[in-house]
Design a protein around this motif. Structure first.
Motif, PDB file in Angstrom:
ATOM      1  N   MET A   1       0.838  -1.183   0.000  1.00 29.84           N
ATOM      2  CA  MET A   1       0.000   0.000   0.000  1.00 29.84           C
ATOM      3  C   MET A   1       0.882   1.245   0.000  1.00 29.84           C
ATOM      4  SD  MET A   1      -3.198  -0.715   2.388  1.00 29.84           S
ATOM      5  CE  MET A   1      -4.051  -2.250   2.333  1.00 29.84           C
ATOM      6  N   SER A   2       0.419   2.237  -0.700  1.00 32.05           N
ATOM      7  CA  SER A   2       1.217   3.442  -0.875  1.00 32.05           C
ATOM      8  C   SER A   2       1.036   4.406   0.292  1.00 32.05           C
ATOM      9  CB  SER A   2       0.826   4.127  -2.186  1.00 32.05           C
ATOM     10  OG  SER A   2      -0.483   4.643  -2.068  1.00 32.05           O
ATOM     11  N   SER A   3       1.967   5.337   0.374  1.00 35.16           N
ATOM     12  CA  SER A   3       1.873   6.337   1.445  1.00 35.16           C
ATOM     13  C   SER A   3       0.688   7.275   1.219  1.00 35.16           C
ATOM     14  CB  SER A   3       3.173   7.125   1.549  1.00 35.16           C
ATOM     15  OG  SER A   3       3.349   7.957   0.425  1.00 35.16           O
ATOM     16  N   ALA A   4       0.270   7.448  -0.037  1.00 33.35           N
ATOM     17  CA  ALA A   4      -0.898   8.285  -0.328  1.00 33.35           C
ATOM     18  C   ALA A   4      -2.154   7.675   0.314  1.00 33.35           C
ATOM     19  CB  ALA A   4      -1.082   8.436  -1.837  1.00 33.35           C
ATOM     20  N   PHE A   5      -2.224   6.344   0.302  1.00 35.79           N
ATOM     21  CA  PHE A   5      -3.353   5.652   0.927  1.00 35.79           C
ATOM     22  C   PHE A   5      -3.383   5.936   2.423  1.00 35.79           C
ATOM     23  CE2 PHE A   5      -4.953   1.885   3.172  1.00 35.79           C
ATOM     24  CZ  PHE A   5      -6.261   1.854   2.686  1.00 35.79           C
ATOM     25  N   TYR A   6      -2.216   5.816   3.060  1.00 44.18           N
ATOM     26  CA  TYR A   6      -2.144   6.066   4.500  1.00 44.18           C
ATOM     27  C   TYR A   6      -2.413   7.536   4.820  1.00 44.18           C
ATOM     28  CZ  TYR A   6      -0.345   1.381   5.175  1.00 44.18           C
ATOM     29  OH  TYR A   6      -0.207   0.025   5.213  1.00 44.18           O
ATOM     30  N   ASP A   7      -1.935   8.426   3.964  1.00 40.70           N
ATOM     31  CA  ASP A   7      -2.205   9.849   4.153  1.00 40.70           C
ATOM     32  C   ASP A   7      -3.706  10.130   4.116  1.00 40.70           C
ATOM     33  OD1 ASP A   7       0.484  10.341   4.385  1.00 40.70           O
ATOM     34  OD2 ASP A   7       0.716  11.094   2.327  1.00 40.70           O
ATOM     35  N   GLU A   8      -4.400   9.484   3.176  1.00 34.16           N
ATOM     36  CA  GLU A   8      -5.840   9.655   3.054  1.00 34.16           C
ATOM     37  C   GLU A   8      -6.561   9.112   4.294  1.00 34.16           C
ATOM     38  OE1 GLU A   8      -9.248  11.111   1.480  1.00 34.16           O
ATOM     39  OE2 GLU A   8      -7.217  11.426   0.731  1.00 34.16           O
ATOM     40  N   LEU A   9      -6.136   7.945   4.788  1.00 28.30           N
ATOM     41  CA  LEU A   9      -6.725   7.373   6.001  1.00 28.30           C
ATOM     42  C   LEU A   9      -6.530   8.295   7.201  1.00 28.30           C
ATOM     43  CD1 LEU A   9      -5.885   3.563   5.887  1.00 28.30           C
ATOM     44  CD2 LEU A   9      -8.113   4.641   5.698  1.00 28.30           C
ATOM     45  N   ILE A  10      -5.360   8.869   7.313  1.00 31.52           N
ATOM     46  CA  ILE A  10      -5.056   9.772   8.426  1.00 31.52           C
ATOM     47  C   ILE A  10      -5.933  11.017   8.338  1.00 31.52           C
ATOM     48  CG2 ILE A  10      -3.281  11.304   9.378  1.00 31.52           C
ATOM     49  CD1 ILE A  10      -1.257   9.048   8.740  1.00 31.52           C
ATOM     50  N   LYS A  11      -6.130  11.555   7.141  1.00 37.17           N
ATOM     51  CA  LYS A  11      -6.995  12.732   6.972  1.00 37.17           C
ATOM     52  C   LYS A  11      -8.437  12.420   7.362  1.00 37.17           C
ATOM     53  CE  LYS A  11      -4.325  14.909   3.308  1.00 37.17           C
ATOM     54  NZ  LYS A  11      -4.287  15.247   1.878  1.00 37.17           N
ATOM     55  N   ILE A  12      -8.921  11.258   6.961  1.00 39.73           N
ATOM     56  CA  ILE A  12     -10.293  10.858   7.302  1.00 39.73           C
ATOM     57  C   ILE A  12     -10.442  10.706   8.809  1.00 39.73           C
ATOM     58  CG2 ILE A  12     -11.968   8.971   7.121  1.00 39.73           C
ATOM     59  CD1 ILE A  12     -10.920   8.561   4.228  1.00 39.73           C
ATOM     60  N   GLU A  13      -9.472  10.048   9.429  1.00 44.03           N
ATOM     61  CA  GLU A  13      -9.527   9.838  10.886  1.00 44.03           C
ATOM     62  C   GLU A  13      -9.424  11.160  11.635  1.00 44.03           C
ATOM     63  OE1 GLU A  13     -10.245   7.633  14.157  1.00 44.03           O
ATOM     64  OE2 GLU A  13     -10.286   6.918  12.094  1.00 44.03           O
ATOM     65  N   ALA A  14      -8.557  12.061  11.163  1.00 42.11           N
ATOM     66  CA  ALA A  14      -8.411  13.369  11.805  1.00 42.11           C
ATOM     67  C   ALA A  14      -9.707  14.170  11.698  1.00 42.11           C
ATOM     68  CB  ALA A  14      -7.255  14.141  11.173  1.00 42.11           C
ATOM     69  N   ALA A  15     -10.367  14.108  10.564  1.00 36.74           N
ATOM     70  CA  ALA A  15     -11.643  14.818  10.399  1.00 36.74           C
ATOM     71  C   ALA A  15     -12.699  14.243  11.323  1.00 36.74           C
ATOM     72  CB  ALA A  15     -12.104  14.737   8.939  1.00 36.74           C
ATOM     73  N   SER A  16     -12.709  12.933  11.469  1.00 38.46           N
ATOM     74  CA  SER A  16     -13.662  12.283  12.363  1.00 38.46           C
ATOM     75  C   SER A  16     -13.415  12.700  13.816  1.00 38.46           C
ATOM     76  CB  SER A  16     -13.551  10.766  12.219  1.00 38.46           C
ATOM     77  OG  SER A  16     -14.355  10.120  13.157  1.00 38.46           O
ATOM     78  N   LEU A  17     -12.154  12.719  14.229  1.00 34.24           N
ATOM     79  CA  LEU A  17     -11.820  13.134  15.595  1.00 34.24           C
ATOM     80  C   LEU A  17     -12.172  14.598  15.830  1.00 34.24           C
ATOM     81  CD1 LEU A  17      -8.402  11.320  16.098  1.00 34.24           C
ATOM     82  CD2 LEU A  17     -10.559  10.812  17.242  1.00 34.24           C
ATOM     83  N   ARG A  18     -11.899  15.462  14.861  1.00 36.09           N
ATOM     84  CA  ARG A  18     -12.222  16.879  14.998  1.00 36.09           C
ATOM     85  C   ARG A  18     -13.730  17.058  15.148  1.00 36.09           C
ATOM     86  NH1 ARG A  18     -11.452  20.777  17.516  1.00 36.09           N
ATOM     87  NH2 ARG A  18      -9.304  20.157  17.414  1.00 36.09           N
ATOM     88  N   SER A  19     -14.496  16.320  14.373  1.00 39.48           N
ATOM     89  CA  SER A  19     -15.954  16.388  14.456  1.00 39.48           C
ATOM     90  C   SER A  19     -16.443  15.950  15.838  1.00 39.48           C
ATOM     91  CB  SER A  19     -16.577  15.510  13.370  1.00 39.48           C
ATOM     92  OG  SER A  19     -17.960  15.457  13.515  1.00 39.48           O
ATOM     93  N   ALA A  20     -15.873  14.876  16.371  1.00 39.99           N
ATOM     94  CA  ALA A  20     -16.254  14.397  17.701  1.00 39.99           C
ATOM     95  C   ALA A  20     -15.881  15.415  18.778  1.00 39.99           C
ATOM     96  CB  ALA A  20     -15.599  13.050  18.000  1.00 39.99           C
ATOM     97  N   LEU A  21     -14.705  16.029  18.660  1.00 44.17           N
ATOM     98  CA  LEU A  21     -14.292  17.041  19.636  1.00 44.17           C
ATOM     99  C   LEU A  21     -15.185  18.271  19.573  1.00 44.17           C
ATOM    100  CD1 LEU A  21     -10.396  16.865  19.426  1.00 44.17           C
ATOM    101  CD2 LEU A  21     -11.842  16.267  21.374  1.00 44.17           C
ATOM    102  N   ASP A  22     -15.553  18.687  18.365  1.00 45.54           N
ATOM    103  CA  ASP A  22     -16.450  19.838  18.218  1.00 45.54           C
ATOM    104  C   ASP A  22     -17.805  19.550  18.860  1.00 45.54           C
ATOM    105  OD1 ASP A  22     -14.465  21.197  16.888  1.00 45.54           O
ATOM    106  OD2 ASP A  22     -15.285  20.835  14.874  1.00 45.54           O
ATOM    107  N   ALA A  23     -18.329  18.346  18.637  1.00 46.05           N
ATOM    108  CA  ALA A  23     -19.612  17.963  19.236  1.00 46.05           C
ATOM    109  C   ALA A  23     -19.509  17.951  20.756  1.00 46.05           C
ATOM    110  CB  ALA A  23     -20.060  16.597  18.716  1.00 46.05           C
ATOM    111  N   ARG A  24     -18.408  17.434  21.263  1.00 47.51           N
ATOM    112  CA  ARG A  24     -18.204  17.393  22.719  1.00 47.51           C
ATOM    113  C   ARG A  24     -18.158  18.800  23.306  1.00 47.51           C
ATOM    114  NH1 ARG A  24     -13.363  14.199  25.884  1.00 47.51           N
ATOM    115  NH2 ARG A  24     -14.080  14.766  27.949  1.00 47.51           N
ATOM    116  N   GLU A  25     -17.490  19.712  22.608  1.00 44.66           N
ATOM    117  CA  GLU A  25     -17.419  21.094  23.080  1.00 44.66           C
ATOM    118  C   GLU A  25     -18.794  21.758  23.074  1.00 44.66           C
ATOM    119  OE1 GLU A  25     -14.442  23.090  20.753  1.00 44.66           O
ATOM    120  OE2 GLU A  25     -12.833  21.835  21.547  1.00 44.66           O
TER     121      GLU A  25
END
Length: 166
Positions: free
Chosen positions: A1-25
């Motif tokens: 698997m390429s690093s672009a794939f992992y970069d995309e996964l990290i972006k998706i996970e970061a967006a999900s975490l940011r959304s959860a933190l915003d909801a918590r706030e």
């Protein structure tokens, strides 16, 4: 698997975490607004080591403090009062309470454990119980019971917390 794939996964996970933190706030701000509008919450929040989660839990689980005729009845409801079991022949068999409101007990025990770091009176009471030979958990339970007695008196009288040491 390429690093672009992992970069995309990290972006998706970061967006999900940011959304959860915003909801918590947002939820935290709403809880703060609700607590600010409640006189009982303002009284409770004046107690060192007692935060918005414990205050909200207390208000949700207990409701009107006048339901309880004494601090001992409130402590029993919270599961913080020792239970005396006696039969016709036994003498003062005191056991740990197994009944009570588990959410309320958990909130108060965690609050008591945390208050040891913030409140000189709590620290002194905890240290006194430890000097009497109690283990950490037993001393924290005793402190939680003491603090629920104080909270009951504060709410009954409508008085904010005042340190006796200061």
């Amino acid at each position: 698997m390429s690093s672009a794939f992992y970069d995309e996964l990290i972006k998706i996970e970061a967006a999900s975490l940011r959304s959860a933190l915003d909801a918590r706030e947002r939820v935290g701000r709403r809880v703060d607004e609700l607590l600010a509008s409640m006189p009982d919450a303002r009284v409770l929040l004046s107690m060192p080591g007692l935060g918005r989660v414990t205050a909200a839990t207390f208000i949700a689980e207990v409701g009107d403090i006048s339901r309880f005729s004494s601090a001992a009845k409130l402590a029993a409801y919270a599961g913080l009062a020792p239970r005396v079991r006696q039969s016709g022949r036994s003498l003062n068999s005191v056991t740990k309470p197994r009944a009570g409101n588990k959410r309320l007990k958990r909130a108060w025990v965690l609050s008591a454990a945390r208050s040891i770091d913030f409140c000189e009176e709590s620290r002194a009471y905890y240290d006194r119980k430890r000097a009497e030979g109690r283990c950490h958990y037993s001393a924290v339970i005793a402190l939680a019971r003491r603090r629920i007695n104080v909270a009951y008196a504060m709410l009954r009288d409508g008085q904010r917390f005042e340190s006796r040491l200061g």
